[in-house]
Design a protein around this motif. Structure first.
Motif, PDB file in Angstrom:
ATOM      1  N   ALA A 174       0.812  -1.213   0.000  1.00 32.82           N
ATOM      2  CA  ALA A 174       0.000   0.000   0.000  1.00 32.82           C
ATOM      3  C   ALA A 174       0.841   1.257   0.000  1.00 32.82           C
ATOM      4  N   ARG A 175       2.138   1.106   0.360  1.00 29.46           N
ATOM      5  CA  ARG A 175       3.066   2.250   0.376  1.00 29.46           C
ATOM      6  C   ARG A 175       4.464   1.724   0.631  1.00 29.46           C
ATOM      7  N   LEU A 176       5.464   2.497   0.312  1.00 30.29           N
ATOM      8  CA  LEU A 176       6.841   2.118   0.619  1.00 30.29           C
ATOM      9  C   LEU A 176       7.148   2.370   2.090  1.00 30.29           C
ATOM     10  N   ASP A 177       8.041   1.550   2.646  1.00 28.42           N
ATOM     11  CA  ASP A 177       8.465   1.782   4.019  1.00 28.42           C
ATOM     12  C   ASP A 177       9.630   2.782   4.038  1.00 28.42           C
ATOM     13  N   PRO A 178       9.979   3.327   5.215  1.00 28.39           N
ATOM     14  CA  PRO A 178      11.012   4.367   5.290  1.00 28.39           C
ATOM     15  C   PRO A 178      12.374   3.928   4.765  1.00 28.39           C
ATOM     16  N   GLN A 179      12.732   2.650   4.920  1.00 25.74           N
ATOM     17  CA  GLN A 179      14.033   2.197   4.433  1.00 25.74           C
ATOM     18  C   GLN A 179      14.112   2.322   2.916  1.00 25.74           C
ATOM     19  N   CYS A 180      13.060   1.895   2.219  1.00 26.01           N
ATOM     20  CA  CYS A 180      13.056   2.001   0.761  1.00 26.01           C
ATOM     21  C   CYS A 180      12.972   3.461   0.314  1.00 26.01           C
ATOM     22  N   LEU A 181      12.227   4.276   1.055  1.00 25.38           N
ATOM     23  CA  LEU A 181      12.205   5.708   0.754  1.00 25.38           C
ATOM     24  C   LEU A 181      13.606   6.296   0.860  1.00 25.38           C
ATOM     25  N   ALA A 182      14.342   5.876   1.887  1.00 26.53           N
ATOM     26  CA  ALA A 182      15.693   6.394   2.085  1.00 26.53           C
ATOM     27  C   ALA A 182      16.616   5.982   0.946  1.00 26.53           C
ATOM     28  N   LEU A 183      16.549   4.718   0.529  1.00 25.79           N
ATOM     29  CA  LEU A 183      17.409   4.243  -0.549  1.00 25.79           C
ATOM     30  C   LEU A 183      17.071   4.930  -1.869  1.00 25.79           C
ATOM     31  N   ASP A 184      15.787   5.161  -2.115  1.00 20.27           N
ATOM     32  CA  ASP A 184      15.407   5.893  -3.319  1.00 20.27           C
ATOM     33  C   ASP A 184      15.930   7.327  -3.276  1.00 20.27           C
ATOM     34  N   THR A 185      15.951   7.906  -2.091  1.00 25.56           N
ATOM     35  CA  THR A 185      16.493   9.257  -1.947  1.00 25.56           C
ATOM     36  C   THR A 185      17.961   9.300  -2.336  1.00 25.56           C
ATOM     37  N   VAL A 186      18.730   8.339  -1.855  1.00 20.90           N
ATOM     38  CA  VAL A 186      20.161   8.291  -2.182  1.00 20.90           C
ATOM     39  C   VAL A 186      20.350   8.086  -3.686  1.00 20.90           C
ATOM     40  N   ALA A 187      19.514   7.246  -4.282  1.00 22.80           N
ATOM     41  CA  ALA A 187      19.608   7.005  -5.726  1.00 22.80           C
ATOM     42  C   ALA A 187      19.360   8.290  -6.510  1.00 22.80           C
ATOM     43  N   ARG A 188      18.353   9.046  -6.106  1.00 22.58           N
ATOM     44  CA  ARG A 188      18.085  10.309  -6.806  1.00 22.58           C
ATOM     45  C   ARG A 188      19.208  11.315  -6.592  1.00 22.58           C
ATOM     46  N   ARG A 189      19.765  11.331  -5.386  1.00 20.46           N
ATOM     47  CA  ARG A 189      20.889  12.242  -5.131  1.00 20.46           C
ATOM     48  C   ARG A 189      22.082  11.909  -6.014  1.00 20.46           C
ATOM     49  N   ARG A 230      24.936   4.783 -10.760  1.00 22.75           N
ATOM     50  CA  ARG A 230      24.943   4.527  -9.317  1.00 22.75           C
ATOM     51  C   ARG A 230      23.528   4.321  -8.798  1.00 22.75           C
ATOM     52  N   ALA A 231      22.574   5.097  -9.323  1.00 23.15           N
ATOM     53  CA  ALA A 231      21.184   4.944  -8.892  1.00 23.15           C
ATOM     54  C   ALA A 231      20.672   3.546  -9.216  1.00 23.15           C
ATOM     55  N   ARG A 232      21.013   3.064 -10.406  1.00 19.63           N
ATOM     56  CA  ARG A 232      20.552   1.749 -10.794  1.00 19.63           C
ATOM     57  C   ARG A 232      21.206   0.648  -9.960  1.00 19.63           C
ATOM     58  N   GLN A 233      22.459   0.837  -9.591  1.00 17.46           N
ATOM     59  CA  GLN A 233      23.122  -0.152  -8.747  1.00 17.46           C
ATOM     60  C   GLN A 233      22.441  -0.252  -7.388  1.00 17.46           C
ATOM     61  N   ALA A 293      17.775   9.544 -17.290  1.00 14.31           N
ATOM     62  CA  ALA A 293      17.998   9.894 -15.883  1.00 14.31           C
ATOM     63  C   ALA A 293      16.816  10.656 -15.290  1.00 14.31           C
ATOM     64  N   ASN A 294      16.278  11.622 -16.030  1.00 12.57           N
ATOM     65  CA  ASN A 294      15.129  12.358 -15.502  1.00 12.57           C
ATOM     66  C   ASN A 294      13.929  11.441 -15.300  1.00 12.57           C
ATOM     67  N   SER A 295      13.718  10.519 -16.224  1.00 16.57           N
ATOM     68  CA  SER A 295      12.606   9.579 -16.056  1.00 16.57           C
ATOM     69  C   SER A 295      12.783   8.754 -14.790  1.00 16.57           C
ATOM     70  N   TYR A 296      14.021   8.391 -14.470  1.00 17.14           N
ATOM     71  CA  TYR A 296      14.258   7.633 -13.242  1.00 17.14           C
ATOM     72  C   TYR A 296      13.872   8.470 -12.020  1.00 17.14           C
ATOM     73  N   LEU A 297      14.179   9.763 -12.067  1.00 15.98           N
ATOM     74  CA  LEU A 297      13.777  10.650 -10.972  1.00 15.98           C
ATOM     75  C   LEU A 297      12.253  10.698 -10.853  1.00 15.98           C
ATOM     76  N   TYR A 298      11.578  10.890 -11.979  1.00 12.31           N
ATOM     77  CA  TYR A 298      10.122  11.032 -11.978  1.00 12.31           C
ATOM     78  C   TYR A 298       9.433   9.739 -11.550  1.00 12.31           C
ATOM     79  N   MET A 299       9.909   8.617 -12.055  1.00 15.60           N
ATOM     80  CA  MET A 299       9.268   7.338 -11.757  1.00 15.60           C
ATOM     81  C   MET A 299       9.439   6.957 -10.289  1.00 15.60           C
ATOM     82  N   THR A 300      10.634   7.156  -9.731  1.00 18.66           N
ATOM     83  CA  THR A 300      10.822   6.813  -8.321  1.00 18.66           C
ATOM     84  C   THR A 300      10.047   7.760  -7.418  1.00 18.66           C
ATOM     85  N   ARG A 301       9.927   9.033  -7.805  1.00 21.28           N
ATOM     86  CA  ARG A 301       9.107   9.961  -7.028  1.00 21.28           C
ATOM     87  C   ARG A 301       7.653   9.502  -6.996  1.00 21.28           C
TER      88      ARG A 301
END
Length: 419
Positions: A174-189, A230-233, A293-301
């Protein structure tokens, strides 16, 4: 009978309130529409409309862009395209034919870049509904999807509950947990800190109609390949389990013949280049050749933002209007979308009075299981389409697993699917 098309849906207003003059949606269909046999399949994060094998499809792309569920969808497969009319559409914000950041803004003649409106899972659902209207499809026999595509499925149930007879949500929550949110944040950074990202405006004039890719732009500005790699890794690490990584790689050296020409740091020459490093580097190199790269940002958001209960009193309230049947499929080795999250979703569905079954499949493949173990995914989906939750590969809607004194539930092992 298959088709590969692009539909112009005209002006489209996103849930953010922003609009674009025209939304083009790339889609593929398989089989013939008979009025009540339509199945919509929702792709995952970096997937495309190319869900099944096509006789006219080449090998110009890789990964989820190429027949990403070809062992589940097709003639004689679990989702049998000789019986069902299957539709799969690339979602807004992606880079496989549907309008996204790499597409040309007709008002400027240049790629949107990060001027493209914010995209949500709800926007994907609304675009799919518009596309189905164009195709003359009303009520769906089923909507099926995995990972964030499973979130897309859940959004259909709360947004268009009367349009879906059956739903299959695979490896999702139903939603992502905080750990996955954190990892997605690092990927976008990793992407946005790449000096070539340039605020998302890295496209060259000759690439205004780009659909992914990573070639240098015509004005000499390179795309943010390193950041995207790096984001994909990080993503690949999220998709694997400890057990699968141990089995695939262990701590083994990759061997002299696979050592990279350029060492990542001065000390690297002293230490072994391990198989796990080689795998991650290989996957990253492949990915930057096919995705934007931009699509990866948009899709993970969009994935991070999704919350089934948003605008409702809770998950049960969000599902309350759905009167069809829901099958949830989760995998024991998946820590991206866990079996516990799927069971919490099943509990919410039961509380809402929804007919629901939750399969927990024993697997050590991690999140990737829904893609790499078609023999475990296919049978319950096939029976869902044919017989609903009464199908032979589907457990009762009130499983014994529900709870014990510890609050845990028992997994449904793969023996259920071995008949």
């Amino acid at each position: 009978m298959t088709t590969k098309e692009t539909a112009d849906l005209g002006e489209f207003q996103f849930l953010s309130g922003e609009s674009i003059p025209t939304l083009e949606v790339a889609y593929e269909t398989y089989g013939e529409f008979t009025g009540d046999n339509a199945v919509l399949i929702c792709h995952a994060l970096t997937g495309s409309a190319h869900v099944a094998r096509r006789p006219d499809a080449g090998d110009e792309t890789a990964g989820q862009a190429r027949a990403w569920w070809g062992d589940v969808v097709g003639p004689g497969k679990a989702i049998d395209t000789t019986e069902y009319y299957v539709v799969c559409a690339n979602v807004p914000g992606s880079c496989y034919g549907t309008t996204g950041p790499a597409s040309e803004n007709p008002e400027t003649g240049k790629p949107y870049g990060t001027d493209f409106p914010p995209v949500t899972v709800g926007d994907w659902t609304r675009a799919q509904r518009k596309l189905l209207d164009e195709l003359g499809v009303g009520r769906l026999r089923a909507v099926v999807g995995g990972s964030v595509g499973g979130m897309n499925v859940l959004d259909w149930l709360r947004r268009y509950p009367d349009d879906v007879e059956r739903a299959g949500a695979v490896a999702t929550a139903a939603r992502l947990d905080p750990q996955c949110l954190a990892l997605d944040t690092v990927a976008r950074r990793a992407i946005t800190s790449d000096p070539n990202w340039n605020g998302g405006h890295y496209y060259g004039a000759s690439e205004s109609d780009a659909n992914g890719g990573s070639s240098d732009s015509s004005d000499g500005r390179a795309e943010p390949e390193e950041g995207l790699a790096r984001a994909r890794q990080i993503g690949h690490i999220m998709y694997l389990s400890k057990a699968s990584m141990g089995r695939k790689f262990g701590r083994r050296s990759a061997g002299r013949e696979t050592v990279r020409e350029e060492q990542p740091d001065p000390a690297a020459a002293f230490f072994p280049y391990r198989e796990v490093e080689s795998y991650l580097d290989y996957q990253a190199d492949k990915f930057v050749d096919r995705f934007d790269a931009n699509s990866y940002l948009y899709m993970t958001r969009a994935m991070d933002d999704f919350d089934l209960s948003a605008g409702y009193e809770g998950d049960a309230d969000a599902l309350a209007a759905f009167e069809g049947e829901l099958l949830l499929l989760s995998f024991t080795g998946d820590w991206h979308f866990t079996t516990e999250q799927a069971e919490a979703l099943a509990e919410a569905a039961r509380a809402a009075g929804v007919d629901v079954a939750h399969h927990v499949v024993e697997s050590d493949h991690g999140h990737d299981a829904f893609l790499v173990e078609p023999e475990k995914v296919g049978p319950p989906l096939s029976d869902l389409l044919a017989s609903g939750l009464e199908g032979r590969a589907i457990t009762d809607t009130e499983p014994e697993s529900e709870s014990d004194d510890s609050g845990e539930f028992a997994p449904v092992h793969t023996s259920l699917f071995s008949e």
